[in-house]
Write a protein that holds these residues in place. Structure first.
Motif: not given
Length: 139
Positions: A45-67
């Motif tokens: 989970l640490d690895e996957v969530v880290t990659n989503v935050v770092r690479h999934g969005f142009d700007d992660p501010a205001g975005q949400e991840i659900e587990a």
């Protein structure tokens, strides 16, 4: 092991990973999941969530991840859901671990780690969201 499930929604912020880690440990303790399984799930989970935050969005501010975390039938299943750019990590080729460091390409080690920790991985794009399902058998 006791069956159960929990859904955690967190801001797309690397500082939230520790909170997710604590929730997974508490969930595991409550449902009597072995510590080696919890360790593997938390690391993945640490690895996957880290990659989503770092690479999934142009700007992660205001975005949400659900587990979503489920313990049932001798298995712990987690789904990581995000609205980031489309990315199927399972399409990534395995890294060449035998190549000298100077010849290796960047990236790919994280999904390699997740593949080695989990017993099953599935990806789908559904309703504009990435859904990565990870399964770990409880033995």
């Amino acid at each position: 092991m006791h069956e159960g499930s929990i859904t955690v929604r967190l801001p797309a912020d690397l500082r939230e990973i520790e909170r997710l880690n604590r929730v997974v440990r508490q969930f595991g303790d409550l449902h009597e999941v072995p510590s080696r399984v919890l360790y593997a799930v938390n690391l993945a989970l640490d690895e996957v969530v880290t990659n989503v935050v770092r690479h999934g969005f142009d700007d992660p501010a205001g975005q949400e991840i659900e587990a979503q975390i489920v313990a049932r039938s001798g298995e712990m299943t987690t789904e990581v859901i995000d609205m980031g750019r489309t990315f199927n990590p399972l399409d990534m080729p395995p890294p060449n671990l035998d190549a000298p460091l100077s010849e290796r390409t960047l990236g790919g080690l994280g999904i390699h780690l997740v593949r080695s920790l989990m017993d099953g991985l599935e990806y789908r794009r559904e309703n504009g969201k990435n859904v990565l399902t990870m399964r770990k058998r409880i033995r």
